[in-house]
Design a protein around this motif. Sequence first.
Motif, PDB file in Angstrom:
ATOM      1  N   ASP A   1      24.234 -13.347 -30.263  1.00 15.38           N
ATOM      2  CA  ASP A   1      23.828 -12.162 -29.518  1.00 15.38           C
ATOM      3  C   ASP A   1      24.817 -11.954 -28.374  1.00 15.38           C
ATOM      4  O   ASP A   1      24.490 -12.138 -27.196  1.00 15.38           O
ATOM      5  CB  ASP A   1      22.393 -12.360 -28.999  1.00 15.38           C
ATOM      6  N   PHE A   2      26.034 -11.576 -28.729  1.00 15.02           N
ATOM      7  CA  PHE A   2      27.113 -11.501 -27.757  1.00 15.02           C
ATOM      8  C   PHE A   2      26.796 -10.627 -26.544  1.00 15.02           C
ATOM      9  O   PHE A   2      27.033 -11.050 -25.407  1.00 15.02           O
ATOM     10  CB  PHE A   2      28.406 -11.037 -28.434  1.00 15.02           C
ATOM     11  N   PRO A   3      26.269  -9.429 -26.704  1.00 15.75           N
ATOM     12  CA  PRO A   3      25.997  -8.595 -25.513  1.00 15.75           C
ATOM     13  C   PRO A   3      25.077  -9.291 -24.504  1.00 15.75           C
ATOM     14  O   PRO A   3      25.206  -9.087 -23.296  1.00 15.75           O
ATOM     15  CB  PRO A   3      25.337  -7.341 -26.091  1.00 15.75           C
ATOM     16  N   ARG A   4      24.192 -10.098 -24.988  1.00 12.56           N
ATOM     17  CA  ARG A   4      23.269 -10.808 -24.094  1.00 12.56           C
ATOM     18  C   ARG A   4      23.986 -11.866 -23.257  1.00 12.56           C
ATOM     19  O   ARG A   4      23.673 -12.063 -22.088  1.00 12.56           O
ATOM     20  CB  ARG A   4      22.165 -11.450 -24.933  1.00 12.56           C
ATOM     21  N   TYR A   5      24.956 -12.559 -23.869  1.00  4.66           N
ATOM     22  CA  TYR A   5      25.616 -13.672 -23.197  1.00  4.66           C
ATOM     23  C   TYR A   5      26.922 -13.292 -22.489  1.00  4.66           C
ATOM     24  O   TYR A   5      27.410 -14.041 -21.654  1.00  4.66           O
ATOM     25  CB  TYR A   5      25.904 -14.798 -24.196  1.00  4.66           C
ATOM     26  N   GLU A   6      27.501 -12.160 -22.826  1.00  3.80           N
ATOM     27  CA  GLU A   6      28.801 -11.795 -22.282  1.00  3.80           C
ATOM     28  C   GLU A   6      28.856 -11.811 -20.757  1.00  3.80           C
ATOM     29  O   GLU A   6      29.785 -12.416 -20.177  1.00  3.80           O
ATOM     30  CB  GLU A   6      29.252 -10.432 -22.813  1.00  3.80           C
ATOM     31  N   PRO A   7      27.925 -11.196 -20.017  1.00  2.68           N
ATOM     32  CA  PRO A   7      28.028 -11.206 -18.552  1.00  2.68           C
ATOM     33  C   PRO A   7      28.016 -12.623 -17.966  1.00  2.68           C
ATOM     34  O   PRO A   7      28.792 -12.926 -17.054  1.00  2.68           O
ATOM     35  CB  PRO A   7      26.803 -10.420 -18.086  1.00  2.68           C
ATOM     36  N   VAL A   8      27.178 -13.479 -18.507  1.00  5.75           N
ATOM     37  CA  VAL A   8      27.097 -14.852 -18.017  1.00  5.75           C
ATOM     38  C   VAL A   8      28.384 -15.604 -18.331  1.00  5.75           C
ATOM     39  O   VAL A   8      28.933 -16.325 -17.482  1.00  5.75           O
ATOM     40  CB  VAL A   8      25.872 -15.583 -18.621  1.00  5.75           C
ATOM     41  N   LEU A   9      28.894 -15.429 -19.545  1.00  5.18           N
ATOM     42  CA  LEU A   9      30.144 -16.095 -19.927  1.00  5.18           C
ATOM     43  C   LEU A   9      31.299 -15.653 -19.023  1.00  5.18           C
ATOM     44  O   LEU A   9      32.068 -16.487 -18.544  1.00  5.18           O
ATOM     45  CB  LEU A   9      30.485 -15.801 -21.386  1.00  5.18           C
ATOM     46  N   ARG A  10      31.427 -14.376 -18.793  1.00  5.22           N
ATOM     47  CA  ARG A  10      32.503 -13.878 -17.931  1.00  5.22           C
ATOM     48  C   ARG A  10      32.384 -14.481 -16.523  1.00  5.22           C
ATOM     49  O   ARG A  10      33.380 -14.891 -15.938  1.00  5.22           O
ATOM     50  CB  ARG A  10      32.469 -12.353 -17.853  1.00  5.22           C
ATOM     51  N   GLN A  11      31.181 -14.545 -15.982  1.00 11.61           N
ATOM     52  CA  GLN A  11      30.977 -15.077 -14.635  1.00 11.61           C
ATOM     53  C   GLN A  11      31.316 -16.569 -14.565  1.00 11.61           C
ATOM     54  O   GLN A  11      32.066 -17.000 -13.688  1.00 11.61           O
ATOM     55  CB  GLN A  11      29.519 -14.856 -14.200  1.00 11.61           C
ATOM     56  N   VAL A  12      30.789 -17.348 -15.504  1.00 11.66           N
ATOM     57  CA  VAL A  12      31.002 -18.800 -15.464  1.00 11.66           C
ATOM     58  C   VAL A  12      32.464 -19.153 -15.748  1.00 11.66           C
ATOM     59  O   VAL A  12      33.061 -19.970 -15.035  1.00 11.66           O
ATOM     60  CB  VAL A  12      30.050 -19.519 -16.447  1.00 11.66           C
ATOM     61  N   LEU A  13      33.036 -18.538 -16.750  1.00 10.92           N
ATOM     62  CA  LEU A  13      34.441 -18.830 -17.067  1.00 10.92           C
ATOM     63  C   LEU A  13      35.352 -18.413 -15.914  1.00 10.92           C
ATOM     64  O   LEU A  13      36.295 -19.129 -15.570  1.00 10.92           O
ATOM     65  CB  LEU A  13      34.846 -18.147 -18.372  1.00 10.92           C
ATOM     66  N   GLY A  14      35.065 -17.261 -15.319  1.00 17.36           N
ATOM     67  CA  GLY A  14      35.841 -16.804 -14.164  1.00 17.36           C
ATOM     68  C   GLY A  14      35.719 -17.758 -12.982  1.00 17.36           C
ATOM     69  O   GLY A  14      36.706 -18.057 -12.301  1.00 17.36           O
ATOM     70  N   ARG A  15      34.518 -18.230 -12.733  1.00 15.08           N
ATOM     71  CA  ARG A  15      34.272 -19.154 -11.617  1.00 15.08           C
ATOM     72  C   ARG A  15      35.114 -20.426 -11.755  1.00 15.08           C
ATOM     73  O   ARG A  15      35.618 -20.951 -10.767  1.00 15.08           O
ATOM     74  CB  ARG A  15      32.796 -19.526 -11.561  1.00 15.08           C
ATOM     75  N   TYR A  16      35.287 -20.903 -12.965  1.00 15.31           N
ATOM     76  CA  TYR A  16      36.033 -22.154 -13.180  1.00 15.31           C
ATOM     77  C   TYR A  16      37.489 -21.916 -13.569  1.00 15.31           C
ATOM     78  O   TYR A  16      38.208 -22.854 -13.909  1.00 15.31           O
ATOM     79  CB  TYR A  16      35.333 -23.006 -14.238  1.00 15.31           C
ATOM     80  N   GLY A  17      37.937 -20.681 -13.514  1.00 15.85           N
ATOM     81  CA  GLY A  17      39.336 -20.373 -13.792  1.00 15.85           C
ATOM     82  C   GLY A  17      39.729 -20.592 -15.242  1.00 15.85           C
ATOM     83  O   GLY A  17      40.888 -20.886 -15.533  1.00 15.85           O
ATOM     84  N   ILE A  18      38.783 -20.439 -16.125  1.00 14.99           N
ATOM     85  CA  ILE A  18      39.070 -20.623 -17.555  1.00 14.99           C
ATOM     86  C   ILE A  18      39.420 -19.264 -18.149  1.00 14.99           C
ATOM     87  O   ILE A  18      38.599 -18.348 -18.134  1.00 14.99           O
ATOM     88  CB  ILE A  18      37.846 -21.227 -18.284  1.00 14.99           C
ATOM     89  N   PRO A  19      40.665 -19.131 -18.623  1.00 14.99           N
ATOM     90  CA  PRO A  19      41.054 -17.843 -19.205  1.00 14.99           C
ATOM     91  C   PRO A  19      40.260 -17.584 -20.481  1.00 14.99           C
ATOM     92  O   PRO A  19      39.974 -18.504 -21.249  1.00 14.99           O
ATOM     93  CB  PRO A  19      42.543 -18.020 -19.505  1.00 14.99           C
ATOM     94  N   ALA A  20      39.901 -16.328 -20.684  1.00 14.48           N
ATOM     95  CA  ALA A  20      39.120 -15.980 -21.865  1.00 14.48           C
ATOM     96  C   ALA A  20      39.519 -14.613 -22.387  1.00 14.48           C
ATOM     97  O   ALA A  20      39.794 -13.695 -21.618  1.00 14.48           O
ATOM     98  CB  ALA A  20      37.631 -15.996 -21.529  1.00 14.48           C
ATOM     99  N   TYR A  21      39.554 -14.513 -23.666  1.00 15.35           N
ATOM    100  CA  TYR A  21      39.774 -13.244 -24.345  1.00 15.35           C
ATOM    101  C   TYR A  21      38.486 -12.925 -25.080  1.00 15.35           C
ATOM    102  O   TYR A  21      37.987 -13.716 -25.877  1.00 15.35           O
ATOM    103  CB  TYR A  21      40.941 -13.358 -25.330  1.00 15.35           C
ATOM    104  N   PHE A  22      37.920 -11.768 -24.820  1.00 16.31           N
ATOM    105  CA  PHE A  22      36.691 -11.349 -25.458  1.00 16.31           C
ATOM    106  C   PHE A  22      37.037 -10.333 -26.538  1.00 16.31           C
ATOM    107  O   PHE A  22      37.433  -9.211 -26.239  1.00 16.31           O
ATOM    108  CB  PHE A  22      35.726 -10.743 -24.432  1.00 16.31           C
TER     109      PHE A  22
END
Length: 176
Positions: A17-38
């Motif tokens: 359920d990507f739309p449900r988790y996307e905001p949380v993933l972006r926030q957590v990955l950003g907080r820890y400096g983990i680059p991500a491509y969605f």
Amino acid sequence: GSEMCIRDRDMALVCGDFPRYEPVLRQVLGRYGIPAYFAGSQDILLKPAPNAVLTALEAVVEGLDREPVLRYLKSALSPLDPAACDRLENYVITWGLGGKAWREPFDRHPRGLGLPWEPEDEAALEDLNRSRETGLLPLVRMQTTMAGARNTLEQLEALYAFPVSYTHLRAHETGR
């Protein structure tokens, strides 16, 4: 202790359920400096290769029932060309074959019941049996490996080996 180092580019995350988790993933990955491509939300089952692997798994789990085997043989990972697949499909539907019958050489008339055997019928039956062996080999290998698996990890390894072995087989056949 020993830590395993994994490069960011070697990781992937797939969720149902990507739309449900996307905001949380972006926030957590950003907080820890983990680059991500969605890549966005696309149904992976609409892609030919994953769909073919799941169809092959369905054929194995269902004991090589005719319908899932034929769907696999028509898939992106089929070792058969479309014409050979069509001939094989016509034969197994004509004779109502599936399941264990895939493992045995075909011996019934390729044109149907009550017809005289002609030399071209013998050649057609040989061709059907070659297609049966070629088309079913990857499924039989997976079925054998899955049956010998002692746990879930070994089942997953067998599933992973399916497209990998197909890739090596195709590369060998085409000389790449």
